[in-house]
Design a protein around this motif. Structure first.
Motif, short mmCIF file in Angstrom:
data_model
loop_
_atom_site.label_atom_id
_atom_site.label_comp_id
_atom_site.label_asym_id
_atom_site.label_seq_id
_atom_site.Cartn_x
_atom_site.Cartn_y
_atom_site.Cartn_z
N THR A 2 36.19 -119.22 -29.21
CA THR A 2 38.01 -119.70 -29.39
C THR A 2 38.23 -118.60 -28.00
N ALA A 3 37.97 -117.53 -28.30
CA ALA A 3 37.91 -116.21 -27.29
C ALA A 3 37.60 -116.84 -25.59
N TYR A 4 36.29 -117.02 -25.38
CA TYR A 4 35.56 -117.68 -23.71
C TYR A 4 36.25 -118.64 -23.39
N GLN A 5 36.77 -119.50 -24.48
CA GLN A 5 36.75 -121.26 -23.55
C GLN A 5 37.98 -121.17 -23.54
N TYR A 6 38.96 -120.25 -24.06
CA TYR A 6 40.19 -119.90 -23.91
C TYR A 6 40.78 -118.85 -22.47
N VAL A 7 39.73 -118.34 -21.95
CA VAL A 7 39.85 -117.68 -21.05
C VAL A 7 39.15 -118.47 -19.92
N ALA A 8 38.57 -119.16 -20.12
CA ALA A 8 37.51 -119.99 -19.03
C ALA A 8 38.72 -120.87 -18.70
N GLY A 20 26.86 -109.86 -27.26
CA GLY A 20 26.37 -111.19 -28.45
C GLY A 20 26.52 -112.14 -28.24
N TYR A 21 27.51 -112.66 -27.63
CA TYR A 21 27.88 -113.94 -27.36
C TYR A 21 27.95 -114.18 -25.86
N HIS A 22 27.63 -112.88 -24.90
CA HIS A 22 27.75 -113.48 -23.72
C HIS A 22 26.36 -114.17 -23.38
N VAL A 23 25.02 -113.99 -24.26
CA VAL A 23 23.70 -113.57 -23.07
C VAL A 23 23.17 -113.96 -24.77
N GLY A 24 23.70 -114.25 -26.11
CA GLY A 24 23.62 -115.21 -27.45
C GLY A 24 23.64 -115.93 -27.18
N LEU A 72 21.49 -120.09 -28.22
CA LEU A 72 22.02 -120.46 -30.08
C LEU A 72 22.94 -121.95 -30.03
N MET A 73 23.50 -122.54 -28.71
CA MET A 73 24.17 -123.12 -28.85
C MET A 73 23.66 -124.04 -27.58
N ASP A 74 23.42 -125.54 -28.08
CA ASP A 74 23.32 -126.91 -27.44
C ASP A 74 24.38 -127.43 -26.96
N LYS A 75 25.32 -127.35 -26.82
CA LYS A 75 26.86 -127.28 -26.29
C LYS A 75 27.77 -126.56 -26.24
N LEU A 76 27.22 -125.41 -25.14
CA LEU A 76 27.82 -124.49 -25.23
C LEU A 76 29.98 -124.84 -24.64
N PRO A 77 30.75 -124.42 -24.73
CA PRO A 77 32.18 -125.48 -24.19
C PRO A 77 32.55 -124.12 -22.77
N TRP A 78 31.19 -123.01 -22.26
CA TRP A 78 31.61 -122.35 -21.39
C TRP A 78 30.31 -122.38 -21.18
N ASP A 79 30.32 -121.81 -19.50
CA ASP A 79 28.96 -121.02 -19.11
C ASP A 79 28.95 -120.10 -18.66
#
Length: 325
Positions: free
Chosen positions: A76-82, A97-101, A105-112
């Motif tokens: 939620t936060a990562y996509q908002y800032v992206a 944990g989020y940035h490199v994890g 963990l996700m096939d279709k991550l909504p941010w890079d």
């Protein structure tokens, strides 16, 4: 002729945009800056944001506001800032944990993790603490491992959420020791620690801000810290190496990012302000009390850290068969 006119208009547009960006960078900042936090209040990430916000306000001359936007394993936060305007006024407090994890963990991550963000600085790092409820009949790490092996599947462990460092780290601990515990995910450290204190879950591997005061008060047993050195706030808690498990170490970090495309002068202004803020003596004292280690790194060094850890965490996650389901 028309082609030359079109090219001329194109260059004029580029010049106009560059002029606007230059003027914006020269006047930056002229209004409040928002630090978007992907976690609820409490714990390493929120603590790091609040450690930074007050001195950064003084150094940069504008209010720096902490905005907690938990949810969707940080997305939620990562996509908002992206997707935010790259003008330096909306920044991300990023958690390892989020940035490199999450990319593993996700096939279709909504941010890079590389393309969508521009690093400003590494802010803090933290070891983790293996803490258990005092109702468990154990007093050290060896006794805990033996007890867990004798009671497979009967112990519950808390995490800050699926895919968090506390989740990944505890699964790595299970792999290292051969114990079997049941995962109970929460939405952040705050809700998790409440159930650990109540004895509804018995084990929590988390950063010092989440558990240190409770270990100090005796409400939790601190069995080991997962770094190379003992933590100054818990001097009687041994390291995992001292406790007989040298192969298990776990460190978390928090960094500050802007949306990709933020002008270089604005990044430079923010980086310099962060460096000055973290160097203030009273901030070091507050960090020590909170159980957080200040560790400033430049944008380039922060970027290098992430690029190094991305494949490492991907391998660890896949080896432990960790998913967000």
């Amino acid at each position: 002729m028309k082609n030359f006119q079109t090219i001329g208009k194109w260059f004029a547009c580029i010049g106009f945009v560059l002029t606007i960006q230059t003027l914006s960078a020269q006047t930056f900042p002229d209004r409040p800056i928002v630090l978007v936090v992907p976690n609820p209040p409490g714990g390493l990430v929120d603590t790091s944001a609040r450690l930074l916000s007050e001195p950064l306000t003084r150094v940069i001359g504008q209010p720096v506001i902490v905005d907690n936007k938990p949810g969707a394993s940080g997305n939620t936060a990562y996509q908002y800032v992206a997707k935010a305007k790259p003008d330096g006024y909306t920044l991300l407090i990023s958690y390892s944990g989020y940035h490199v994890g999450n990319p593993a963990l996700m096939d279709k991550l909504p941010w890079d993790p590389i393309k969508d963000f521009s690093p400003i600085a590494l802010l803090t790092v933290s070891t983790n603490v293996i803490a258990v409820h005092p109702s468990l009949p154990v007093n050290n790490l060896k006794e805990f491992i033996a007890y867990a092996k004798a009671n497979p599947g009967k112990l519950n462990y808390a995490s800050q959420g699926n895919g968090s460092v506390s989740h990944i780290g505890t699964e790595m601990f299970k792999q290292s020791t051969g114990v079997d515990m049941v995962h109970v995910p929460y939405k952040g450290s705050g809700p998790a620690i409440q159930d650990v204190l109540a004895g509804q879950v018995q084990v929590f591997i988390s950063t010092p801000p989440s558990v240190m005061q409770h270990v100090q008060s005796g409400k939790l047993k601190g069995l080991a810290v997962t770094g190379k050195n003992r933590h100054p706030g818990m001097p009687n808690v041994p390291t995992t190496a001292e406790a007989g498990l040298p192969s298990f170490q776990l460190e978390s970090w928090v960094a500050l990012y802007a949306p990709a495309g933020t002008p270089a002068p604005i990044i430079a202004t923010l980086t310099d302000a962060v460096k000055k803020s973290l160097a203030l003596p009273e901030i070091k004292e507050r960090a020590d009390v909170a159980g957080v280690e200040l560790r400033y790194l430049t944008p380039g060094a922060t970027d290098a850290l992430v690029k190094k850890e991305l494949p490492y965490w991907s391998k660890a996650i896949k080896s432990a068969h960790i998913t967000l389901d």
